[in-house]
Design an enzyme around this catalytic site. Structure first.
Site, PDB file in Angstrom:
ATOM      1  N   PRO A 162       0.840  -1.203   0.000  1.00  0.00           N
ATOM      2  CA  PRO A 162       0.000   0.000   0.000  1.00  0.00           C
ATOM      3  C   PRO A 162       0.872   1.248   0.000  1.00  0.00           C
ATOM      4  CG  PRO A 162       0.102  -0.935   2.192  1.00  0.00           C
ATOM      5  CD  PRO A 162       0.824  -1.889   1.314  1.00  0.00           C
TER       6      PRO A 162
ATOM      7  N   SER B   4       7.926   5.129   9.515  1.00  0.00           N
ATOM      8  CA  SER B   4       7.899   3.890   8.741  1.00  0.00           C
ATOM      9  C   SER B   4       6.485   3.338   8.653  1.00  0.00           C
ATOM     10  CB  SER B   4       8.814   2.856   9.392  1.00  0.00           C
ATOM     11  OG  SER B   4       8.138   2.271  10.479  1.00  0.00           O
ATOM     12  N   LYS B   5       6.333   2.357   7.780  1.00  0.00           N
ATOM     13  CA  LYS B   5       5.012   1.747   7.586  1.00  0.00           C
ATOM     14  C   LYS B   5       4.503   1.117   8.873  1.00  0.00           C
ATOM     15  CE  LYS B   5       5.280   1.167   2.660  1.00  0.00           C
ATOM     16  NZ  LYS B   5       4.897   0.444   1.482  1.00  0.00           N
ATOM     17  N   ARG B   6       5.415   0.703   9.720  1.00  0.00           N
ATOM     18  CA  ARG B   6       5.033   0.023  10.966  1.00  0.00           C
ATOM     19  C   ARG B   6       4.631   0.999  12.077  1.00  0.00           C
ATOM     20  NH1 ARG B   6       4.240  -4.830  10.874  1.00  0.00           N
ATOM     21  NH2 ARG B   6       5.085  -5.906   9.081  1.00  0.00           N
TER      22      ARG B   6
END
Ligand code: GLU
Length: 517
Positions: A17, A276-278
Site C-alpha cells: 500500500p 515507517s510503515k510500521r
C-alpha cells in the site's frame, strides 16, 4: 530550463500500500503540474517481480482518487492502467512490465558504447565478495577496483563473452561508472550537489534471467520517452541521482534530462527517524490513506476508514515539508494549487504530528454545514438501529459538533438524546444528589410543566426566575437536572438538551431519576 509544457510523473512500485509519504509525493507532483498547466502522469514501476504485491496497483489508484488527485495520463476512466496508446495516453503502456521489450536495446547500446558491460558473477560469488569485505570491516562495492578481477566482459575475450551469454542465463548488464569523475548535479530544493564517481557502485541495469531492466534503467528510459520535464520524488532516491545523471550523459540525453526535486523525509512524531510503515500501528495513528489487509491477514489502519475527510488528509500532508510562507493553514486543493511553489519546500525532514492531523479534520468538520453533517449522522444512527428525523439530527449536530473531530464521535457525544440514562454516573451522583435534591427536582417538574412554550429561551427564562425566587444555587440545580436527564457531566447547555428532547421526555426523565436515585 525546459521551455516545453510541464510533464511530471508519479512512479510508484506496486510493492504494497502507498504510505502517506508516497501520497505526499503524488500530491506535490499533482500541484506542480496543475500550477503550471501541465500533465500529471501515473506510471507503474513493476520491474522487480520479487517485490510485486497483488492489489497494490489498485490500491494506489483508489488512494489517489480518494484524495482527488487523479492523474491526467496513465489511468483510464475505468480505473485501470492504460495499455494502448491513444491521444489521451500517448505513451501507453504505462506499466513497465508491459514495456519489457523496450529496455534491452538501451542496455545493449550502453555496452556497445563502452558505458556498460556484461557481468557473469554467480550469486554465490557475489555473496563471497560481500563476506570477504565484511571481514575486512568494509562494504562490498562492485566498482572500478573490483571489476578488473571479477567475471565480466571487461576481462574476457569476445568469444568467451558470447559463449557465456549463450549458455548461461543469470548474467546481467552493469553500468560502468567512470573511475574518477566529479558529477555535478542540481536539485530544485537542495541546489547544487556534487559527488565523486569513484565511490559509486556499477549498478545492474538489466537482467538476463527475467529479461527485465532494473529500476534505474527503466526509470531513466521511460522518463525520457514519456517526455518528463520534472522528477519530483522522495529523498530516499537522492543517492540514485548521480547514477541517473551518468545515464543521461551516457545516452547523450543531457538536453532531455528533467529537473529534479527530492522531497524531505517524513519523520516520526518524536522527530527521531523516518516515519515507517510500521509506526502507525505501533504509535496509534494511520500511516496509509486507505485501510490495507496484507496477504497474511494483517490489517493496517487507513485515514479514510478512521473517519478523515479526504480534504483534511490532503491539507495535512501538503504541509509536511511545504509551507505557504503565511499563517494560513487551511487550504482546499484549489488553494494549494494556487499557493504551491517548489521554493517553499524544505530540505530537512518534516515531523508528523498525529494530534495536528486530528486538528485538521476537526477544522473541516466544523466548517461542514449542519445539514451535511446531519446526513452523515443519520447513516451512523441507522447502523445503530435508531430512527430519527433529519431535523432533529441537524439540531443535535449543531449542539455537539464543536466537541468532535470525526463524525464517528457523534454517537458518544449524543447518545443520551436517544437513550435515557439508566446508569447514573456515581461520582456525579454523589456530588449532585443531596437530601434536598428530590424536592428541588419535583418543583422543577412543576415549573417546566407550566412553561408556556418549551424552547431554549423560555426554558432558560423560567428556570432562572424560579431559581432566583426560591434563592436556590444555580450550579446545584443545573447539575441535578443534568444528572437526571443525561446521567453524566457532559453535553451542551441543559436547556438546549431539554428543547431537543421535548417536554414529555424531559419530564419522564425527571420522574425516572426521582424513582431511581
Ligand atoms: N519506483 C520508484 C518508487 O517506488 C520511483 C522513484 C522515482 O520517482 O524515480 O518510489
Amino acid at each position: 530550463m525546459q521551455t516545453e509544457k510541464v510533464r511530471v510523473r508519479f512512479a510508484p512500485s506496486p510493492t504494497g500500500p502507498l504510505h502517506m509519504g508516497g501520497v505526499r509525493t503524488a500530491l506535490f507532483n499533482y500541484l506542480f503540474a496543475k500550477k503550471h498547466n501541465g500533465t500529471f502522469v501515473l506510471r507503474i514501476e513493476d520491474t522487480d517481480m520479487r517485490r510485486f504485491v497483488p492489489g497494490a496497483e489498485q490500491y494506489i489508484i483508489e488512494a489517489l482518487n480518494w484524495c482527488g488527485i487523479t492523474p491526467d495520463e496513465g489511468v483510464l476512466p475505468s480505473g485501470s492502467i492504460a495499455t494502448e496508446p491513444c491521444s489521451r495516453h500517448p505513451f501507453a503502456p504505462y506499466r513497465q512490465s508491459e514495456r519489457k521489450a523496450i529496455y534491452g536495446q538501451y542496455a545493449k547500446q550502453l555496452v556497445s558504447q563502452g558505458d556498460a558491460y556484461y557481468a557473469f558473477d554467480t550469486p554465490a560469488e557475489l555473496e563471497s565478495y560481500r563476506l570477504e569485505a565484511e571481514i575486512r570491516g568494509e562494504t562490498f562495492t562492485y566498482n572500478h577496483l573490483v571489476r578488473n578481477k571479477t567475471a565480466n566482459s571487461l576481462n574476457m575475450t569476445a568469444a568467451e563473452v558470447a559463449r557465456r551469454i549463450k549458455e548461461t542465463n543469470d548474467w546481467v548488464i552493469r553500468f560502468k561508472v567512470p573511475e574518477d569523475q566529479m558529477i555535478l548535479m542540481n536539485d530544485m530544493i537542495r541546489g547544487n550537489i556534487s559527488v565523486q564517481s569513484g565511490t559509486l557502485d556499477d549498478k545492474v541495469l538489466w537482467k538476463a534471467h527475467d529479461g527485465l531492466p532494473t529500476y534505474h534503467l527503466a526509470n531513466i528510459v521511460d522518463d525520457c520517452l514519456m517526455q518528463i520535464t520534472h522528477v519530483i520524488r522522495g529523498e530516499e532516491w537522492l543517492p540514485s541521482l548521480p547514477l541517473h545523471y551518468m545515464l543521461y550523459n551516457a545516452f547523450g540525453w543531457q538536453e532531455k534530462r528533467p529537473l529534479f526535486a527530492h522531497l524531505p523525509l517524513l519523520l516520526k512524531p518524536d522527530g527521531k527517524g523516518k516515519l515507517s510503515k510500521r509506526d502507525g500501528d505501533r504509535l496509534g495513528f494511520p500511516v496509509f490513506p486507505l485501510e490495507w489487509t496484507s496477504s497474511s491477514g494483517e490489517r493496517s489502519r487507513g485515514y479514510r476508514e478512521d473517519g478523515y475527510y479526504p480534504e483534511a488528509f490532503v491539507n495535512l500532508i501538503a504541509l509536511l515539508g511545504w509551507n505557504p510562507g503565511t499563517e494560513q493553514e487551511i487550504f482546499s486543493l484549489e488553494e494549494l494549487t494556487e499557493a504551491f511553489s517548489m521554493d517553499r519546500v524544505i530540505k530537512s525532514g518534516a515531523r508528523f504530528n498525529p494530534e495536528k492531523a486530528r486538528w485538521f479534520n476537526q477544522q473541516y468538520l466544523r466548517n461542514r454545514s449542519d445539514a451535511r453533517l446531519a446526513q452523515d449522522f443519520l447513516v451512523l444512527l441507522q447502523k445503530k438501529g435508531i430512527a430519527t428525523t433529519l431535523q432533529k439530527a441537524e439540531k443535535i449536530v449543531s449542539l455537539i459538533k464543536q466537541r468532535a473531530s470525526f463524525v464517528h464521535e457523534f454517537w458518544d457525544l449524543s447518545h443520551y438524546f436517544f437513550i435515557p440514562p439508566t446508569n447514573y454516573d456515581p461520582v456525579y451522583s454523589k456530588k449532585s444528589w443531596k437530601p434536598e435534591t428530590p424536592g428541588i427536582i419535583r418543583q422543577a417538574k412543576e415549573i417546566l410543566e407550566g412553561c408556556t412554550s418549551f424552547n431554549v429561551t423560555s426554558i432558560e427564562k423560567t428556570l432562572h426566575l424560579w431559581i432566583e425566587k426560591e434563592q436556590l444555587k444555580t450550579g446545584q440545580v443545573m447539575n441535578a437536572l443534568r444528572l437526571c436527564i443525561v446521567g453524566e457531566p457532559q453535553g451542551p447547555g441543559i436547556a438546549e438538551i431539554m428543547d431537543v428532547l421535548g417536554r414529555e421526555e424531559t419530564l419522564a426523565r425527571l420522574d425516572r431519576a426521582l424513582n431511581n436515585l
